[in-house]
Design a protein around this motif. Structure first.
Motif, short mmCIF file in Angstrom:
data_model
loop_
_atom_site.label_atom_id
_atom_site.label_comp_id
_atom_site.label_asym_id
_atom_site.label_seq_id
_atom_site.Cartn_x
_atom_site.Cartn_y
_atom_site.Cartn_z
N GLY A 1 -7.50 -11.07 5.35
CA GLY A 1 -7.12 -10.36 4.49
C GLY A 1 -8.22 -10.37 3.26
N THR B 1 -10.98 -8.21 3.96
CA THR B 1 -10.52 -6.90 3.70
C THR B 1 -10.40 -6.12 2.13
OG1 THR B 1 -9.07 -6.70 5.84
CG2 THR B 1 -8.53 -5.01 4.00
N PRO C 1 -4.94 -3.42 8.14
CA PRO C 1 -3.67 -3.90 7.53
C PRO C 1 -2.41 -3.76 8.65
CG PRO C 1 -4.87 -2.47 6.08
CD PRO C 1 -5.67 -2.52 7.44
N THR D 1 0.32 -6.73 10.19
CA THR D 1 1.56 -6.74 10.04
C THR D 1 2.45 -6.88 11.19
OG1 THR D 1 1.67 -4.57 9.29
CG2 THR D 1 1.55 -6.00 7.52
N VAL E 1 -0.87 -11.11 2.52
CA VAL E 1 -1.25 -10.23 1.41
C VAL E 1 -1.83 -11.41 0.33
CG1 VAL E 1 0.08 -9.32 -0.89
CG2 VAL E 1 1.03 -8.82 1.61
N ASN F 1 -5.31 -11.27 0.67
CA ASN F 1 -5.72 -9.98 0.05
C ASN F 1 -6.23 -10.21 -1.54
OD1 ASN F 1 -5.15 -8.54 2.39
ND2 ASN F 1 -3.25 -7.64 1.74
N HIS G 1 4.65 -5.45 -3.76
CA HIS G 1 3.71 -5.24 -2.30
C HIS G 1 4.34 -5.97 -1.40
CE1 HIS G 1 0.96 -4.60 0.59
NE2 HIS G 1 0.30 -5.19 0.27
N SER H 1 6.14 -4.50 1.97
CA SER H 1 5.49 -4.17 3.12
C SER H 1 6.43 -4.99 4.18
CB SER H 1 3.94 -4.85 3.14
OG SER H 1 4.23 -6.30 2.76
N SER I 1 4.28 0.51 9.90
CA SER I 1 3.27 -0.20 8.90
C SER I 1 1.96 0.56 8.47
CB SER I 1 2.85 -1.72 9.43
OG SER I 1 3.75 -2.70 9.78
N GLN J 1 0.93 1.63 4.66
CA GLN J 1 -0.45 1.37 4.32
C GLN J 1 -1.28 2.69 3.96
OE1 GLN J 1 -1.85 -1.43 3.71
NE2 GLN J 1 -0.34 -2.76 4.94
N TYR K 1 0.25 3.46 0.69
CA TYR K 1 -0.33 2.53 -0.22
C TYR K 1 -1.64 2.54 -0.87
CZ TYR K 1 -1.65 -2.47 -1.25
OH TYR K 1 -2.03 -3.66 -1.94
N TYR K 2 -2.67 3.08 -0.07
CA TYR K 2 -3.93 3.33 0.02
C TYR K 2 -4.14 4.66 -0.61
CZ TYR K 2 -5.34 -1.21 1.30
OH TYR K 2 -5.35 -2.43 1.79
#
Length: 424
Positions: A43, A46, A140, A144, A164, A167, A342, A346, A361, A365, A368-369
């Motif tokens: 995380g 990333t 990601p 998960t 997370v 992250n 978040h 998630s 997932s 993601q 989310y992005y």
């Protein structure tokens, strides 16, 4: 929490490869700390790579002679690349394994991270960042899904919260380090330093992550993948969670893409190093994400989402102040609310999906992005048109969307309970 309690229809299908709950690891059990730390480092890498240029946008604008809305594409291209490729990468993880895909993704991403500082133009920089985002797409959703398979259900929210939290640490450390390094040696050296740190995290991740014990290889056939995706998109709860993740990230992406420009201007006029240090507020996100499980235990899933949205909205309004301490407090509240929301959303996706977890997932993601890319771009455009108040307006609309969707879920849950009671 059952699907009915959150306004869901019953979850789709059954995954015969999912083992009994007591065969999976839990806090205090063998391998749990090693697994958690490895994914924490993943995380960190990333988010440090994904947002490595965000705190440096004013410097990038200055070197290439472009506006904030143009420079913001160095962030939006990376998050957009991740959003586009996260579903295909999740399909690969179903076939070749979570650990293999995460390892390959990190290897490619860190290699590109060492090339980014050499970009001769803004166009090349944006292209490299898009490729880097695409490479990171394997992390990601695979992470998960890996946790959903290897960790006991009762510990899942906490385990994903720790990922997370990694992250948030990656996002924070990347911005703080780049801020101070760029102040002395420029943005290119700063991004290069992040690349080296990410290499170290990637190596440690691969050495520490335990081999999966409960993974069962799936099919790469497009028809099977399409059917799995269709199943997930036909689940009302999953669709609401996807939208909530996108809206939360719209706020976060917009705020942290633009905040550097605001703080370099009057009345603040802060140097780059100090602006980078502002991102220490990410530590608040680390705490709020890692404690999301307890928040859900006290308030329920919907209550936790209301709390996250309310906290984020309060932070947005507070950030309008002309006082630096109040702006910082606003950023603290925005960060705490975002990471809590978040982590809750998630982890709910992983719990709701009973088959094709990587695809479930991945869809989260992706949404989310997409929200991150939209927030970065629209937030920068709003800042250019209306200043910080414009960016805050975009964020408040996104929070209103979160609240509206959650209210709809509450009503759907009540209706479903009534129908079940009538049928009984």
């Amino acid at each position: 929490m059952s699907p009915a309690s959150t306004g869901a229809s019953t979850v789709v299908g059954a995954d015969v490869s999912v083992p009994a709950a007591d065969s999976r690891v839990s806090p205090g059990g063998p391998g749990y700390r090693r697994m958690s730390f490895a994914l924490f480092l993943a995380g960190v890498a990333t988010f440090a790579l994904l947002y490595s240029t965000q705190a440096l946008l004013p410097l990038i604008s200055g070197e290439f002679g472009v506006a904030a809305s143009d420079a913001s594409w160095t962030v939006a291209a990376a998050t957009g690349g991740l959003a586009l490729f996260v579903l295909p990468m999740s399909a690969l993880s179903e076939r070749f394994g979570r650990r293999a895909v995460m390892t390959a993704s990190l290897a490619v991403a860190v290699t590109l991270g060492l090339l980014v500082p050499l970009a001769p133009s803004l166009g090349v920089l944006i292209a490299l960042r898009a490729l880097q985002g695409a490479a990171l797409a394997g992390l990601p959703a695979s992470a998960t899904a890996y946790l959903a398979e290897e960790v006991s259900p009762k510990a899942l929210v906490t385990a994903i919260g720790l990922f997370v939290a990694g992250n948030s640490v990656g996002g924070m450390s990347g911005r703080v380090i780049t801020g101070w390094v760029a102040q002395e040696w420029g943005w290119r050296v700063a991004v290069g330093v992040i690349g080296v740190i990410a290499v170290a995290c990637a190596v440690a991740f691969r050495l520490l992550l335990p081999a999966p014990q409960h993974f069962r290889a799936g099919s790469l056939r497009p028809r099977v993948l399409a059917r799995t995706v269709r199943d997930h998109l036909s689940n009302p709860l999953l669709c609401r969670l996807y939208a909530i993740g996108a809206l939360f990230m719209t706020v976060f992406g917009g705020v942290y893409t633009v905040i550097g420009y605001r703080l370099t201007e009057a009345p603040f006029s802060l140097p780059q190093g100090i602006i980078g240090s502002i991102f220490l507020v990410y530590l608040v996100g680390t705490v709020s994400a890692s404690t999301a499980g307890r928040l859900v235990g006290r308030l329920g899933r919907r209550g936790a989402l209301y709390a996250g949205g309310g906290t984020t909205a309060a932070g947005l309004l507070l950030s309008l102040a002309g006082s630096l301490p109040l702006v910082l407090l606003g950023l603290v509240l925005i960060t705490a609310g975002f990471f809590a929301g978040h982590a809750v959303a998630s982890s709910a996706v992983s719990k709701t999906a009973t088959h094709g977890r990587a695809q479930a997932s991945a869809l989260y993601q992706s949404a989310y992005y997409i929200g991150s890319s939209a927030g970065s771009t629209v937030g920068a455009i709003a800042f250019h048109a209306g200043g910080w108040a414009g960016t805050v307006g975009v964020g408040l609309l996104a929070v209103l969307g979160v609240v509206t969707i959650t209210v709809f879920g509450t009503r759907a849950a009540r209706l479903q309970r009534r129908q079940l009671a009538t049928a009984a």
